[in-house]
Structure formats: C-alpha cells, structure tokens
Design a protein around this motif. Structure first.
Motif, mmCIF file in Angstrom:
data_model
loop_
_atom_site.group_PDB
_atom_site.id
_atom_site.type_symbol
_atom_site.label_atom_id
_atom_site.label_comp_id
_atom_site.label_asym_id
_atom_site.label_seq_id
_atom_site.Cartn_x
_atom_site.Cartn_y
_atom_site.Cartn_z
ATOM 1 N N LEU A 88 0.827 -1.205 0.000
ATOM 2 C CA LEU A 88 0.000 0.000 0.000
ATOM 3 C C LEU A 88 0.862 1.256 0.000
ATOM 4 C CD1 LEU A 88 -2.762 1.406 0.231
ATOM 5 C CD2 LEU A 88 -2.679 1.006 2.701
ATOM 6 N N LEU A 89 1.931 1.236 0.785
ATOM 7 C CA LEU A 89 2.834 2.389 0.827
ATOM 8 C C LEU A 89 3.569 2.576 -0.507
ATOM 9 C CD1 LEU A 89 4.337 1.971 4.412
ATOM 10 C CD2 LEU A 89 2.752 3.746 3.659
ATOM 11 N N ILE A 90 3.932 1.472 -1.146
ATOM 12 C CA ILE A 90 4.577 1.556 -2.463
ATOM 13 C C ILE A 90 3.613 2.156 -3.482
ATOM 14 C CG2 ILE A 90 5.497 0.204 -4.388
ATOM 15 C CD1 ILE A 90 6.646 -1.733 -2.277
ATOM 16 N N ASN A 91 2.373 1.686 -3.460
ATOM 17 C CA ASN A 91 1.371 2.234 -4.383
ATOM 18 C C ASN A 91 1.120 3.713 -4.105
ATOM 19 O OD1 ASN A 91 -0.874 1.800 -6.435
ATOM 20 N ND2 ASN A 91 -2.032 2.578 -4.688
ATOM 21 N N ALA A 92 1.069 4.060 -2.811
ATOM 22 C CA ALA A 92 0.891 5.479 -2.448
ATOM 23 C C ALA A 92 2.083 6.295 -2.912
ATOM 24 C CB ALA A 92 0.695 5.614 -0.941
ATOM 25 N N GLY A 93 3.293 5.736 -2.760
ATOM 26 C CA GLY A 93 4.482 6.429 -3.244
ATOM 27 C C GLY A 93 4.400 6.696 -4.734
ATOM 28 N N HIS A 94 3.882 5.725 -5.477
ATOM 29 C CA HIS A 94 3.675 5.933 -6.916
ATOM 30 C C HIS A 94 2.674 7.049 -7.155
ATOM 31 C CE1 HIS A 94 1.376 5.173 -10.658
ATOM 32 N NE2 HIS A 94 2.579 4.976 -11.180
ATOM 33 N N ASN A 95 1.542 7.004 -6.460
ATOM 34 C CA ASN A 95 0.505 8.025 -6.645
ATOM 35 C C ASN A 95 0.998 9.417 -6.256
ATOM 36 O OD1 ASN A 95 -1.162 5.958 -7.443
ATOM 37 N ND2 ASN A 95 -2.495 6.035 -5.643
ATOM 38 N N PHE A 96 1.816 9.497 -5.217
ATOM 39 C CA PHE A 96 2.252 10.797 -4.714
ATOM 40 C C PHE A 96 3.487 11.335 -5.443
ATOM 41 C CE2 PHE A 96 0.496 9.490 -0.269
ATOM 42 C CZ PHE A 96 -0.790 9.691 -0.734
ATOM 43 N N LEU A 97 4.357 10.436 -5.933
ATOM 44 C CA LEU A 97 5.677 10.874 -6.415
ATOM 45 C C LEU A 97 5.893 10.736 -7.916
ATOM 46 C CD1 LEU A 97 7.772 9.304 -3.523
ATOM 47 C CD2 LEU A 97 7.702 11.738 -4.068
ATOM 48 N N TYR A 98 5.140 9.872 -8.590
ATOM 49 C CA TYR A 98 5.411 9.605 -10.013
ATOM 50 C C TYR A 98 5.267 10.881 -10.845
ATOM 51 C CZ TYR A 98 5.133 7.561 -14.677
ATOM 52 O OH TYR A 98 5.346 7.265 -15.996
ATOM 53 N N ASN A 99 6.294 11.180 -11.645
ATOM 54 C CA ASN A 99 6.294 12.375 -12.511
ATOM 55 C C ASN A 99 6.044 13.663 -11.731
ATOM 56 O OD1 ASN A 99 6.982 11.215 -14.925
ATOM 57 N ND2 ASN A 99 4.896 11.036 -15.694
ATOM 58 N N LEU A 100 6.445 13.676 -10.473
ATOM 59 C CA LEU A 100 6.153 14.834 -9.625
ATOM 60 C C LEU A 100 6.810 16.107 -10.146
ATOM 61 C CD1 LEU A 100 4.671 15.552 -6.952
ATOM 62 C CD2 LEU A 100 6.850 15.208 -5.779
ATOM 63 N N GLY A 101 7.964 15.971 -10.790
ATOM 64 C CA GLY A 101 8.690 17.145 -11.245
ATOM 65 C C GLY A 101 8.483 17.495 -12.702
ATOM 66 N N THR A 102 7.549 16.817 -13.384
ATOM 67 C CA THR A 102 7.392 17.049 -14.823
ATOM 68 C C THR A 102 6.215 17.945 -15.174
ATOM 69 O OG1 THR A 102 6.084 15.021 -15.073
ATOM 70 C CG2 THR A 102 8.463 14.839 -15.365
ATOM 71 N N SER A 103 5.221 18.003 -14.328
ATOM 72 C CA SER A 103 4.050 18.832 -14.656
ATOM 73 C C SER A 103 4.378 20.306 -14.441
ATOM 74 C CB SER A 103 2.846 18.434 -13.801
ATOM 75 O OG SER A 103 3.139 18.541 -12.428
ATOM 76 N N GLN A 104 3.630 21.160 -15.125
ATOM 77 C CA GLN A 104 3.905 22.587 -15.080
ATOM 78 C C GLN A 104 3.661 23.176 -13.697
ATOM 79 O OE1 GLN A 104 0.598 23.655 -17.854
ATOM 80 N NE2 GLN A 104 0.150 25.255 -16.370
ATOM 81 N N ILE A 105 4.356 24.246 -13.405
ATOM 82 C CA ILE A 105 4.146 24.987 -12.170
ATOM 83 C C ILE A 105 2.789 25.683 -12.258
ATOM 84 C CG2 ILE A 105 5.018 26.857 -10.717
ATOM 85 C CD1 ILE A 105 7.809 26.242 -11.965
ATOM 86 N N VAL A 106 2.041 25.645 -11.169
ATOM 87 C CA VAL A 106 0.653 26.114 -11.182
ATOM 88 C C VAL A 106 0.512 27.402 -10.381
ATOM 89 C CG1 VAL A 106 -1.736 25.483 -10.650
ATOM 90 C CG2 VAL A 106 -0.127 23.726 -11.388
ATOM 91 N N ASP A 107 -0.295 28.318 -10.917
ATOM 92 C CA ASP A 107 -0.629 29.529 -10.161
ATOM 93 C C ASP A 107 -1.516 29.179 -8.968
ATOM 94 O OD1 ASP A 107 0.719 31.413 -11.678
ATOM 95 O OD2 ASP A 107 -0.894 31.573 -13.124
#
Length: 634
Positions: free
Chosen positions: A25-44
């Motif tokens: 469950l923690l591994i899956n949560a890590g995927h949900n929380f961290l995957y591609n975390l730095g690739t999406s655009q910065i948001v206003d």
C-alpha cells in the motif's frame, strides 16, 4: 497445547500478511504521490507563490519574511513553516518542480502512515488497510492543492491529522495532549487562521470528555504553553522586520475579511462543499452511506468509551466542514483536512461489516462496491499521472527551463512582453524564471531594453511580434513553439565591453571550409588586460546551425620558452552561440595569465587529432591546418 501452537502460528502468519499488504500500500501510495512529480507545469494559486517566497528566502538569506518579486508579501499572509519545507526541498532536489513539491508528497506519505498505524491500534488490521486505501485514492487531496502540489495544504493536513489523533489518544496518556497543542501551533504557523478548526475540534472533544479524561489544571496549563510558545517565538523573530504589521494584516484580511465576505471571486452557497465532495468523492460517499446505514441498523448499545471516541471522529469531520461552509469565501481545498477522518470512518465501518459472522450476500456486495470504487479512482489517478497534454503556460515554462543548463544569463533582468494580455505577470512564469535562470522578471515592453541593454526580452510568436527581432536588432537566444527569448545584439555588446577591442588579432587570412555547407569566415581574438583573458570570436557562413558544429572544438597552445600549456576541449559550442542576421558567431572567454606568454598558437580541430602538436581538423579524410603564431606583446 497443539491448538495453542496452531493459533499462535495463524496469528503470526496474519501479522506477516498484514505488513506485506501495508508495504504494498505504501509503495502504491508512493507511486501516486511521487510519479512524474517534477514534470508537470508549475501552477498559479498558490503553488507558484509559495515557491517564489521559498526561493527568495534562500536568495535573501532571510527565513522569517516571505517576499514576492523581492518585496515583502502582504497578500499571502501565511507564517513561514510551509515555505521552509519548500526551501528544504530546493536544497535536496534543486531549483526545479521536484524540489518545489517534494515535501508535499513526503507529508502525504506521513499522513497515510499515521492513519494506518492509528486505525490498526484502535480497530485492527483490516480496518487499517481499508482506511489507507480510501485515503490513498482521495483524488482531490492527491491532485488539487494536496499531495502533489507545493501548496501548504499537505503539511496542514498532516498537522491537523496528528493533532486530532493525539487528542483521541489522551485517554491512553495525558502527554498526547501536549503533542496535540504543538501540532496545532505548527498548523497555525502553516496556514494561520485555518487552524481554528483544529482548536474547535480539540475544545469540543475535551468539553464532552471532561469527566472521562479527568485532566488536571497542570495538564491544561502545559497544553496552553504547547499551543502559544511556538507561535510567540515566530512573532518574536518576525517583529524586528515590520513590527506587528504582518499580524494585523493577517487578522484584518486573512481572518475577518475572508470569513465575512467572498474574496477574489470565491463565492458559493451553504451546500458548496457538498458539491466538491460529489465531484471528487462520490463513490466513497456512496460506500460511506451504505456501511453507516448497515452499521447503525445493527447497533443497539454503544459504550461510553466508544461514544466519546465516535464523537471525536465526527467532530473531526463536522467542525471544519461546517466552519468553512459558513465562511463567505469558498475554495475547494479548504475541506482537505476531512479526508483522513472520512477514510477512517469508511475503512472501520467496512471492516466491521466484512467481519460479521453471517450476511454473506451483504459482504459480497460490499466487497464488490469497494473494489469498484478502488478501480475507478486508481484508473483516474493513473490516467492523470500519465497525461501528456501541454498548454501555452507550460510551453513558456519549458522555454525558460532550457536556461537551467546554462549559467551565461543567470541573474539578468527578463522582460515579459505580451501586448494582447494586460494582466500582471503570472506567478508561475515568475517562479519558472527564478528557478531556471535566477531571472529578475517583470512585465514590460521592448522599449525597456533601451534602459538596460543587458536585459533579455521574452515574447510569443505572433504576427504583431515577429518584427521585433529586426526592429530592435534582437538576437534569438532560445525559442520553441510558443515564442522567443532574445537580447540586444549580444556580439556587438560583447565586443564593446572589451577594453582592448581595438587590438583585434585576426587568425584567418582567408575563408576556410569545414564541410560542404559550413565555412569559417574569420577567427579573431581580443586581448583583455584587465581580466587577463582572451575573448575569442569565430564567425561562420550564413545559415550555419549550432548543432552542425557539435563535434568541433577550439584549442589553444600557449608557449613560454620551452614550456607548453594546452587548453584542450574548450567547447565553444552551446551557451556562447549567437546568431545575427543569419550569421552564426561563437564566443568563448579563455582565462589565463596570458600576458606572460610571448606566443599563442590557435587552431580548430575535430574530435580526433591527426598527430600530436599540430592543431587541425579532418575534412573528409583530408588534413587541413589553420594554425597561426601570434605575438601578443606587439
């Protein structure tokens, strides 16, 4: 004896299975929380503004006054705790979106771990796992101002959850009350008056459970100290900078104005947050209604201990929901703190129904409903995480991101010109400029270049802006599908800044062909006595592109009597490439105590040299030498 051994084996086996599932469950949560975390655009609103404040705290070396565009920020009236977490993210992962958001994801994982451990302690393994699954698939918390953004809410939810869990454990040990006070204080230092809802839950729970808890005056006094001491320490550190001005503005705007009237267009009726839950949480709400109805239909008598505990859980949900429903300013993420208790209620009640000795058909239906809800939310999460859609804002940020690898333009002013948009410079673009180039960005016009010729100009590709390059004699430094970053004719500017530009030394006496399409028209140097470096300029034929020169290097051979000093692999391709009216120029500064040398050999060569001591390049197997000895002392 045999029966006891069998029971012991089964218990230890079930414990092992539980922890295996928790790890998964923690591994899956890590995927949900961290995957591609730095690739999406910065948001206003408010990720970018928090990111700006944290970045400028580092640059100003002042961690108590949050600024925006290097001015004290009296719009984002939040104490600095969430900014500090972003500062730490920058220190660990760098000045980029991953560093910006890293600790939001970490705080989300910590919140999940608290839920799992608390529910396991109070209600057992199955309820713990189900509560964790429900929380991990709470999509609003995940994507909108929560686990995957650099807003203050992920930290606030962690502190809110820690405070209420601590209060619910006071019956076990009164020291949990003091931890609850500290968590409230830290929550206030994260989102200021939003923490009132935490104190509302604590106060109501202590009032209802007054006789059961049997707390002393000493307990309440230490609780009060744990609440006020961290806040007063922050006020004492902030006071030397602007007195009580920030606190007064926090009270007037962030508390009184925000609760008494809709601010910044954030309106909504009393049922506003029901609509938010319906949009993001509808399947789990249906599960909640189903298990709550089934549980209440079977309960005949509730013990006093269970009664007080249930009151605490429902206060945890109800007080923030009611307070923010009453407040005039309505924003969807204000109710993020209710997702942990909702997950706990759904997980605990579902586990109770699934643990019933009979009612097989009910358990099957509930299991199917749970699996269906998990599937629907995980499907949405995976699709969102792998989405590759791109808009103009992201294209602008990517245009600036290219400067992160280059230090040539760091710290320069960057003028953003957009004649079709009268709005202020977006917060996300300002942050992108700071993170990727340490740019001092502002919205302006091409005329601002006359005030500061060293500044850069950024504008979109459009019919009305295409002429700017020729009209203002601009050089394109970088471009993409959205637009350009340009400067004034940087070759002219570069050479004018040379103190000895009249002592230009030419290397080539005639054009030299590199390839069928590329010709070197001139190589010359400008000695600069003050900085003791060579300013070397190579001029190529029109139409030459920088990527065509990737394999070519400029090499210097300096002689002082019998000693040779070689500067190998001096890459003059990349940062210093500038294009002027179709002509490509490459400039490189070669630092050396050159004034003590009598002669300079300079040559152009390809990756492989033909023989030692001769500086040349290979053209279709032929050796061509462009080598000239120059006496710098003349």
């Amino acid at each position: 004896m045999v029966l006891n051994k069998a029971k012991h084996y089964l218990n230890s086996y079930s414990v092992t299975i539980y922890w295996v599932i928790v790890i998964f469950l923690l591994i899956n949560a890590g995927h949900n929380f961290l995957y591609n975390l730095g690739t999406s655009q910065i948001v206003d609103w408010d990720e970018a503004r928090h990111g700006v404040s944290a970045y400028e705290m580092i640059k100003n070396n002042n961690y108590f006054v949050n600024t925006y565009s290097y001015q004290p920020d009296f719009w984002n009236l939040k104490p600095p705790l969430s900014f500090w977490s972003i500062v730490l993210g920058y220190k660990i992962a760098g000045f980029n979106p991953l560093g910006l958001r890293l600790f939001s994801a970490i705080f989300a994982l910590l919140t999940l771990l608290i839920i799992i451990l608390f529910v396991q302690f109070k209600h057992g393994n199955l309820a713990s796992i189900l509560s964790g699954v429900v929380f991990t698939t709470s999509t609003q918390y995940l994507f909108y101002h929560g686990a995957r953004t650099a807003d203050a809410d992920s930290l606030f939810v962690l502190l809110f959850t820690s405070a209420i869990v601590s209060v619910l454990l006071v019956e076990q040990n009164t020291k949990w009350l003091y931890l609850a006070g500290v968590m409230f204080s830290l929550a206030f230092l994260t989102k200021s008056w939003h923490a009132i809802s935490i104190m509302g839950v604590i106060f109501c729970y202590l009032l209802i459970s007054f006789k059961k808890l049997n707390l002393s005056i000493k307990n309440y006094l230490f609780f009060l100290l744990s609440v006020v001491v961290p806040i007063f320490l922050w006020l004492a550190c902030r006071y030397p900078y602007d007195g009580l001005s920030f606190l007064k503005e926090m009270i007037n705007y962030d508390l009184l104005a925000r609760t008494s009237r809709p601010l910044e267009g954030h309106t909504g009726g009393k049922d506003y947050y029901f609509g938010v839950l319906k949009q993001h949480y509808v399947y789990w709400l249906l599960v909640l209604i189903a298990v709550l109805s089934a549980y209440l239909s079977r309960v005949t008598l509730i013990s006093q201990r269970t009664y007080h505990y249930l009151i605490g859980i429902f206060l945890w949900i109800g007080i923030p929901f009611i307070l923010f429903s009453i407040a005039k300013t309505k924003i969807p993420w204000y109710i993020l703190p209710i997702y942990p208790p909702l997950a706990i209620v759904i997980g605990v009640l579902s586990a109770k129904i699934l643990s019933l000795p009979k009612k097989i058909e009910v358990k099957i239906l509930l299991s199917l409903f749970l699996l269906f809800s998990i599937y629907q939310y995980e499907k949405f999460i995976i699709e969102t995480l792998h989405s590759t859609s791109q808009n103009s804002e992201q294209s602008m940020q990517m245009l600036l991101q290219d400067f992160q690898e280059s230090k040539s333009y760091n710290g320069k002013k960057l003028i953003y010109y957009n004649p079709s948009n009268k709005d202020e410079l977006s917060q996300s673009l300002l942050l992108a400029g700071e993170l990727y180039g340490d740019f001092k960005m502002f919205k302006g016009t091409p005329q601002d270049l006359e005030k500061d010729p060293s500044a850069l100009l950024m504008f979109a590709k459009a019919p009305e802006t295409e002429r700017l390059i020729t009209d203002y004699n601009l050089v394109v430094i970088n471009n993409n599908e959205w637009g350009y970053v340009t400067s004034k004719n940087s070759l002219d500017q570069h050479l004018l800044n040379s103190q000895n530009h009249d002592k230009k030394i030419s290397i080539l006496e005639e054009n030299t062909r590199l390839t069928d399409n590329i010709t070197i028209q001139e190589i010359f140097i400008y000695p600069q006595l003050a900085s003791k470096e060579y300013k070397v300029v190579v001029k190529f034929s029109p139409g030459t592109k920088p990527d065509e020169l990737a394999n070519f290097k400029l090499k210097f051979h300096l002689r002082e009597r019998a000693n040779d000093i070689e500067f190998k692999n001096l890459d003059f391709f990349g940062d210093s490439a500038i294009s002027i009216e179709g002509q490509l120029y490459l400039i490189n500064d070669v630092k050396s105590e050159w004034s003590s040398f009598e002669q300079l050999d300079i040559g152009l060569y390809q990756t492989k040299e033909t023989r030692e001591g001769v500086f040349d390049f290979i053209n279709h197997g032929e050796q061509i030498t462009i080598n000239r000895i120059i006496n710098l002392t003349k």
